[in-house]
Enzyme design. Sequence first.
Site, PDB file in Angstrom:
ATOM      1  N   SER A 273       0.828  -1.205   0.000  1.00 49.71           N
ATOM      2  CA  SER A 273       0.000   0.000   0.000  1.00 49.71           C
ATOM      3  C   SER A 273       0.860   1.251   0.000  1.00 49.71           C
ATOM      4  O   SER A 273       1.973   1.261   0.541  1.00 49.71           O
ATOM      5  CB  SER A 273      -0.900   0.001   1.239  1.00 49.71           C
ATOM      6  OG  SER A 273      -1.504   1.259   1.436  1.00 49.71           O
TER       7      SER A 273
ATOM      8  N   TYR B  23      -2.293  -0.102   9.988  1.00 51.52           N
ATOM      9  CA  TYR B  23      -2.457  -0.665   8.645  1.00 51.52           C
ATOM     10  C   TYR B  23      -1.157  -0.565   7.857  1.00 51.52           C
ATOM     11  O   TYR B  23      -0.690  -1.545   7.266  1.00 51.52           O
ATOM     12  CB  TYR B  23      -3.583   0.068   7.912  1.00 51.52           C
ATOM     13  CG  TYR B  23      -3.706  -0.307   6.454  1.00 51.52           C
ATOM     14  CD1 TYR B  23      -4.035  -1.607   6.080  1.00 51.52           C
ATOM     15  CD2 TYR B  23      -3.489   0.640   5.455  1.00 51.52           C
ATOM     16  CE1 TYR B  23      -4.147  -1.957   4.737  1.00 51.52           C
ATOM     17  CE2 TYR B  23      -3.601   0.297   4.115  1.00 51.52           C
ATOM     18  CZ  TYR B  23      -3.927  -0.998   3.761  1.00 51.52           C
ATOM     19  OH  TYR B  23      -4.023  -1.352   2.436  1.00 51.52           O
TER      20      TYR B  23
END
Length: 357
Positions: A146, A171
């Site tokens: 990501s 995350y």
Amino acid sequence: MLKKNVQLDGSSILVTGAAGFIGASLTRRLLDEYPDCRVIGIDNITDYYDVRLKHGRLERLRAYGDRFVFFRDSIADRSAVDRIFGEFRPSVVVNLAAQAGVRYSITNPDAYIESNIIGFYNILEACRHSYDGGRPGVGHLVYASSSSVYGANRKVPYSTDDMVDNPISLYAATKKSDELLAHAYSKLYDIPSTGLRFFTVYGPCGRPDMAYYSFTDRLVRGENIRIFNYGNCLRDFTYIDDIVEGVVRVMRHAPERRTGEDGLPIPPYMVYNIGNSSPESLLDFVTVLQEELVRAGVLPEDYDFEAHRELVPMQPGDVPVTYADTAPLERDFGFRPSTPLRTGLRNFAQWYKLQHR
């Protein structure tokens, strides 16, 4: 440009997160383009967002008959992963299963450790043991990382050569951990792996927690939308078809196995950005979205947008800008995402109109 060294047609391909936005789109593309491949999908179909979207995606994939095999299981379940690897012996694995979302990770960290860390570890272990007994095993592991790994880096555009040791959300920390784990397994067990740092993926049938989708839902209900950092954020919005195109191209070339001077494997490992390389301000993004929602008939022409938007401060875990350097992707695979934001949001608005009529 790199030469293809992975044969997809005639292959058994495992796609984790197959009911997800990217996973279902990728699976459909593979089944359309490679008529002799079989895709094995796994997804535990969590209720992080409306499961009807996930079941709808799966229903379309079931139209491909026995070329698509689906298991409702979690990659955090080691026995389920081992069973699938043992039965289908995939030659290519694309790991897209993950708990997504920066804000959700602040209040629900367990979900991220379970899926993004334990689940990915199980995939790596299954890839490792796919070579047992001299079997050819997994020829290429491709996995989703990501843009969040870049944290609050001030240097833009973000390059995969940049240091990414200061995540500002759990995350992001789990995604960086995945990259580190993949590197270690590539070094220790000679597993060809490629990580892909996705930048703000959007499009039809996407995730309802993403801004473009959640804004639309709220506006349709006559509720206000909140634009963080007073609209002074830049996002590298990347259309779903561009993401899928990039993934397929990367799948077809596994990093080459080589031996170093120490007699040990040089890790067959790479990481690429997949982003549009054209950051848009949130205010411009909202303007285009509202224009396309009116054009598609989702909202009336006289809708009072000014009365339904609030400019608010930055939220925890967020960053002011995301901006992908995609030069290595273009150099190695001859591809650069380029779908204009208006085109992508127009496609989304038209899909939304049909979905909610």
